[in-house]
Scaffold this active site. Sequence first.
Site, PDB file in Angstrom:
ATOM      1  N   PHE A 121      47.946  12.846 -20.809  1.00 30.41           N
ATOM      2  CA  PHE A 121      48.038  11.398 -21.009  1.00 30.41           C
ATOM      3  C   PHE A 121      47.034  11.022 -22.085  1.00 30.41           C
ATOM      4  CE2 PHE A 121      49.484   7.550 -18.450  1.00 30.41           C
ATOM      5  CZ  PHE A 121      50.780   8.010 -18.278  1.00 30.41           C
ATOM      6  N   GLN A 234      44.236  -5.010 -21.810  1.00 23.51           N
ATOM      7  CA  GLN A 234      44.872  -3.840 -22.418  1.00 23.51           C
ATOM      8  C   GLN A 234      46.308  -4.132 -22.834  1.00 23.51           C
ATOM      9  OE1 GLN A 234      45.953  -0.031 -20.107  1.00 23.51           O
ATOM     10  NE2 GLN A 234      44.350   0.580 -21.533  1.00 23.51           N
ATOM     11  N   HIS A 236      49.585  -2.280 -23.849  1.00 21.43           N
ATOM     12  CA  HIS A 236      50.205  -0.957 -23.801  1.00 21.43           C
ATOM     13  C   HIS A 236      51.030  -0.804 -25.073  1.00 21.43           C
ATOM     14  CE1 HIS A 236      52.579   2.442 -22.433  1.00 21.43           C
ATOM     15  NE2 HIS A 236      51.799   2.555 -21.382  1.00 21.43           N
ATOM     16  N   LEU A 250      57.687  -2.052 -19.153  1.00 26.98           N
ATOM     17  CA  LEU A 250      56.961  -0.864 -19.606  1.00 26.98           C
ATOM     18  C   LEU A 250      57.852   0.335 -19.902  1.00 26.98           C
ATOM     19  CD1 LEU A 250      53.921  -0.086 -19.990  1.00 26.98           C
ATOM     20  CD2 LEU A 250      54.252   1.333 -17.990  1.00 26.98           C
ATOM     21  N   GLU A 253      53.778   5.830 -20.639  1.00 28.02           N
ATOM     22  CA  GLU A 253      53.094   6.748 -21.535  1.00 28.02           C
ATOM     23  C   GLU A 253      53.528   8.188 -21.251  1.00 28.02           C
ATOM     24  OE1 GLU A 253      49.053   5.660 -21.979  1.00 28.02           O
ATOM     25  OE2 GLU A 253      48.415   7.681 -22.469  1.00 28.02           O
ATOM     26  N   ARG A 284      45.101   4.043 -25.774  1.00 26.67           N
ATOM     27  CA  ARG A 284      46.137   3.001 -25.840  1.00 26.67           C
ATOM     28  C   ARG A 284      45.865   1.962 -26.909  1.00 26.67           C
ATOM     29  NH1 ARG A 284      47.622   2.339 -19.458  1.00 26.67           N
ATOM     30  NH2 ARG A 284      48.910   4.209 -19.492  1.00 26.67           N
ATOM     31  N   HIS A 349      49.348  -5.236 -20.474  1.00 27.64           N
ATOM     32  CA  HIS A 349      49.550  -4.247 -19.424  1.00 27.64           C
ATOM     33  C   HIS A 349      48.501  -4.273 -18.325  1.00 27.64           C
ATOM     34  CE1 HIS A 349      51.242  -0.719 -17.711  1.00 27.64           C
ATOM     35  NE2 HIS A 349      50.186   0.015 -17.913  1.00 27.64           N
ATOM     36  N   ARG A 384      40.958   0.895 -20.598  1.00 23.47           N
ATOM     37  CA  ARG A 384      41.261   1.762 -19.459  1.00 23.47           C
ATOM     38  C   ARG A 384      42.083   2.961 -19.907  1.00 23.47           C
ATOM     39  NH1 ARG A 384      45.799   2.345 -15.580  1.00 23.47           N
ATOM     40  NH2 ARG A 384      46.978   1.058 -17.021  1.00 23.47           N
TER      41      ARG A 384
END
Length: 572
Positions: A121, A234, A236, A250, A253, A284, A349, A384
């Site tokens: 990730f 955040q 995304h 979404l 990821e 991100r 996000h 994050r």
Amino acid sequence: NNEVETVEADVLIIGAGGAGMRAAISVNDAGLKPVMVTKSLLGKAHTVMAEGGIACALGNVDPQDNWMVHYGDIIEEGVYISNWKMAEILGKEAPDRVLELERYGALFDRTPDGRIMQRAFGAHTYRRLAHIGDRTGLELIKTLEDQVLHRNIPFYDEMYIVDLIRKDNKIIGAYGIKMNTGQTFIFRAKSVVIATGGSGRVYKVTSNSWESTGDGIGMAYRAGVILRDMEMIQFHPTGMVYPPGVKGLLVTEGVRGEGGILLNSKGERYMLKYSPQKKELDARDVVARANYKEIMEGRGTEHGGVYLDISQKGADFIKHKLPAMYQQFLEFAGVDITKEKMEVAPTVHYMMGGIEVDAETERTNLENLFAAGEVASGLHGANRLGGNSLADILVFGKRAGDAAVTYARSSKFEDIPEEEIEKIRAYVMHFFKEDGKNPYDLIDRLTTCMSENVGIMRDEEHLQKAIKIIKDLKEEFKEVGTKGGVRYNHGLLGCLELGNMLVSCEAIATCASMRKESRGAHARSDFPKKDPAWKANIITYMDEQGNMNFEVKPAAEMPEEYKAYVKPEVYE
Ligand code: FAD
């Protein structure tokens, strides 16, 4: 229905996402009585939407992984303003919580030799995310829900908590409305855990569920609780852009984790330019800004996105590894991702900011009020890492439950003064009026304002514009209203949620204007560089006059020996 029902709980847990459920299990297993409430249905919390996985340094796939590497990744991606102690605790305890979830019955994907599989990730040094296809949140919630039901933990669903009731430095209870009956509930509690999730719905284009309106932030703020890092939102990199009804939804990821590549309308794999080393799997904020830049500079797609392509992996692989994505694109956009490219663009996000808590106990500045999960702040700093939120809700949900138990054991129930109840009832009832303004009209204007002015790239002019619009909407809020009764009243829900959304928006926009630098998720075109003077956290609280106040505090320094786990911070 005018009857008020009173419920006693040793620990009241507001929210039944992963954090709330894990806290409730702790309280129950310590022999105390938890009561959990949720404004939706049990098993429906925002957590259910989580896709990619749970970050934990088990080292099953990459044996070199350990808590120190995870710790370093959190601090670096949080751009050195995370609560270092929370990062240490997460690094050390996430593997235990994942193994516990497995013991509870979660069916993780497996390595060929039968251990929990871990996937790559963005910005994680090693393959670290334990997962169940791309439906990790669903499995997590269903597993915890089973445990909650199996233990007969009392819960109330469709229960909207309007406000906390404070006496001195303690919370003695909460006022709730059972939305499907219209009945008022008073919860008396020795300690309280807030686990209400984030405020992502304050933006128009968002991946968040309808529940994420920041109610916990609003009620805590009104009770005198300190918030922190509210400017850190955040974005995304990959939300759906088309059709309009699913804009912002979404695209996990996990697609990039499994080998998906980003392309612009000229067919260029532009991440090779923005991040030659980490490419699509950079943090991100880096990938989101790259996507934004490609779109803004005219290399976007027909519907204002960029392309994400995983078709090269073949149909069998995609249907096995990313079944939810396959279905999502087929059903909503008529796109078969085993053959065609997806169109994606940045979407709001996650909130790194929220209620300030003590790292070990998740206690707020009030003596018996705890907060865990997305509503809390500290761990993620300015950014994050994917997968760290599911780890966060398990690790700190448990810790908040444990600490709430310790407090409740040496505490007693307090009488709730009638006038406190009347004050909240009057607030609820004042929304019933003949010519009230439609709250959803104001919500529409507020969320549009946030997306247009406090978005992925910020500047002073737009932030000031947002602050002005939010102030005006706060005035207009006095005129919103609804008709009919309390039962099943969507208009009333809109009024109550709007009150909370305005708190988050004012804090986000003002803190964003105060932070005159770019750090992590907070990017300013007028202050594009990171500034050592801003290695700091902004806290937000309500003063005696009821006004929003802010203070800037230098970020706490980690112990000398931990510096070896982290690359030194660099300023250009
Ligand atoms: P939530 O799950 O949001 O639960 C909040 C609870 O509070 C709900 O029960 C709600 O009804 C209740 N509540 C709220 N207000 C009130 C009120 N006024 N009264 C009563 N109850 C109330 N993170 C990862 O780590 N890995 C991933 O792969 C991942 N994927 C994601 C995918 C998507 C699409 C999204 C949107 C997020 C993803 N995240 C992921 C983030 C992660 O899912 C969330 O941050 C996390 O689940 C939040 O959990 P929580 O327990 O704090 O709150």
